[in-house]
Design an enzyme around this catalytic site. Sequence first.
Site, PDB file in Angstrom:
ATOM      1  N   HIS A 176      18.469 -42.858 -17.839  1.00 60.78           N
ATOM      2  CA  HIS A 176      18.442 -41.551 -17.166  1.00 60.78           C
ATOM      3  C   HIS A 176      18.348 -41.658 -15.652  1.00 60.78           C
ATOM      4  CE1 HIS A 176      17.602 -37.080 -17.348  1.00 60.78           C
ATOM      5  NE2 HIS A 176      18.636 -37.279 -18.128  1.00 60.78           N
ATOM      6  N   HIS A 211       5.892 -37.559 -17.799  1.00 59.97           N
ATOM      7  CA  HIS A 211       7.137 -38.307 -18.002  1.00 59.97           C
ATOM      8  C   HIS A 211       7.341 -38.513 -19.500  1.00 59.97           C
ATOM      9  CE1 HIS A 211      10.402 -40.981 -17.470  1.00 59.97           C
ATOM     10  NE2 HIS A 211       9.807 -42.051 -17.007  1.00 59.97           N
ATOM     11  N   LYS A 244       0.781 -26.918 -17.826  1.00 54.78           N
ATOM     12  CA  LYS A 244       2.182 -27.265 -18.115  1.00 54.78           C
ATOM     13  C   LYS A 244       2.369 -27.300 -19.639  1.00 54.78           C
ATOM     14  CE  LYS A 244       3.830 -28.580 -14.005  1.00 54.78           C
ATOM     15  NZ  LYS A 244       3.576 -28.264 -12.829  1.00 54.78           N
ATOM     16  N   GLY A 247       7.352 -30.750 -23.030  1.00 53.68           N
ATOM     17  CA  GLY A 247       8.674 -30.569 -23.631  1.00 53.68           C
ATOM     18  C   GLY A 247       9.514 -29.554 -22.892  1.00 53.68           C
ATOM     19  N   PHE A 248       8.994 -29.078 -21.747  1.00 56.29           N
ATOM     20  CA  PHE A 248       9.764 -28.093 -20.962  1.00 56.29           C
ATOM     21  C   PHE A 248       9.803 -28.485 -19.490  1.00 56.29           C
ATOM     22  CE2 PHE A 248      10.891 -24.832 -23.911  1.00 56.29           C
ATOM     23  CZ  PHE A 248       9.995 -25.010 -24.951  1.00 56.29           C
ATOM     24  N   HIS A 250      12.216 -29.834 -15.990  1.00 51.44           N
ATOM     25  CA  HIS A 250      12.818 -31.124 -15.644  1.00 51.44           C
ATOM     26  C   HIS A 250      13.130 -31.126 -14.155  1.00 51.44           C
ATOM     27  CE1 HIS A 250      15.338 -34.699 -15.763  1.00 51.44           C
ATOM     28  NE2 HIS A 250      14.807 -34.920 -16.939  1.00 51.44           N
ATOM     29  N   ASP A 298      12.271 -33.999 -24.839  1.00 50.87           N
ATOM     30  CA  ASP A 298      11.063 -34.311 -25.628  1.00 50.87           C
ATOM     31  C   ASP A 298      10.714 -33.243 -26.648  1.00 50.87           C
ATOM     32  OD1 ASP A 298       9.452 -35.999 -22.875  1.00 50.87           O
ATOM     33  OD2 ASP A 298      10.702 -36.748 -24.495  1.00 50.87           O
ATOM     34  N   ARG A 323      14.698 -47.066 -23.865  1.00 50.14           N
ATOM     35  CA  ARG A 323      14.856 -47.067 -22.405  1.00 50.14           C
ATOM     36  C   ARG A 323      14.827 -48.469 -21.814  1.00 50.14           C
ATOM     37  NH1 ARG A 323      14.358 -42.793 -18.840  1.00 50.14           N
ATOM     38  NH2 ARG A 323      15.433 -41.777 -20.532  1.00 50.14           N
ATOM     39  N   ARG A 342      10.047 -49.990   0.426  1.00 53.44           N
ATOM     40  CA  ARG A 342       8.743 -49.825   1.067  1.00 53.44           C
ATOM     41  C   ARG A 342       8.878 -48.656   2.041  1.00 53.44           C
ATOM     42  NH1 ARG A 342       5.014 -48.506   4.619  1.00 53.44           N
ATOM     43  NH2 ARG A 342       3.290 -49.979   4.918  1.00 53.44           N
TER      44      ARG A 342
END
Length: 355
Positions: A176, A211, A244, A247-248, A250, A298, A323, A342
């Site tokens: 992703h 995440h 929050k 699952g919702f 992005h 998710d 992943r 950096r």
Amino acid sequence: MTDEIKVPKGLANVVVDRTSIATTGASGNLLYRGYRAVDLADRKSFEEVAYLIVYGNLPSGDELVAFRARLNENMKLDERTIKVMDILKEKDIMRNLRSIVSLIPYRNGDINETFIQMEAKLPLISAYSAHAAYGKPMKNMEGEFFAEKFFSMIADPHKKKYWKSLEKLMILYMEHEFNASTFALRVAASTLTDPVSAVTAALATLKGPLHGGANSEVLSYLSGIRDEKDAAKFVEDKLSKKEKIMGFGHRVYKKKDPRAQYVKEELRRIAPDDPKFRAAEYVENYMFEKKGIPANVDLFAAVLMDFLGIDEVFNLPVFACSRIFGWNAHYSEQVSDNKLIRPAAEYSGPEERDL
Ligand code: SDX
């Protein structure tokens, strides 16, 4: 320094480097090396897509046979690893993945050989650590294909005929672009640390509830939702507390997450009457229509894995076992054209002063 550039917090919408592996931005479709990920989920095996992500092209017949063989011959755990898991009995499987992956030897200079060790062993480490920590019987690894073998170790054997639904989900979880865990891996890789250390950084980052960690919290709230009314009450209650809803939302997908929509339709095909599927749709409709916040992968991933009889302790490990192939590609891409990552910082501390 005069040439500093100020950017939004969280690097939102800041292009920090180039990548040829995937993009989420083009046409609203997620592309893997140019192919739509949903088309690959429809028509290709997990191993073919993993090969595409890591090497840049879909494998020929011979390349696929060789790649599958390399994964298969490494899908085993050595005595030392098993002993450590038996001693740790770590119930948090993501903690276990992070600890046990660190035991995998790094063959100096051979990036893909080291990654194939981690890729082949992660599903086994996930399954065995649940056995060591919860005393669950260790199911035999069966089948010919990567996702099929993983399914046999963690899912309900009575749902065996749906193992390709897990394969499709794992294809959609594979890569992703510069998500947080991949970016953490690239920061580590930019110091030229070894691949095992870089994957440890990625696993530690993926674990966070903003995440990857989201998918294991979804099921707990869905089980209490029977209709639109329940959904509305649940959402308004959470939002009123400024909490929050897992699952919702992005960072990139502001209208829809193509992966979420694909998994939703897969669920409609195999489990249209599953109460958690219907609950997820009620919440999805309310969240988007009333709050303009779309479901992310998710939400329906959690429902699918639940339907397949995969215990929710495996939800995040499934994400990680997929992943890691994306991390493999990003590690190679970073070190092939490297500059230490950096950034600068705007100082807001006390003025210089004598001690
Ligand atoms: C993944 O980046 C990737 O690509 C990740 C991923 C991948 O494949 O690697 O796609 C996988 O991580 C999916 C996301 C899983 N996480 C969750 O489901 C956790 C819940 N989601 C939120 O925490 C949030 O949506 C984020 C972290 C995912 C994105 O947050 P952003 O981009 O920083 O946006 P934001 O938090 O600033 O939200 C914008 C507004 C805010 O309202 P205001 O404060 O401006 O009034 O939308 C609200 C947020 O409060 N909002 C939510 C919400 N998501 C956003 N409100 C309630 N519940 C939510 N889930």
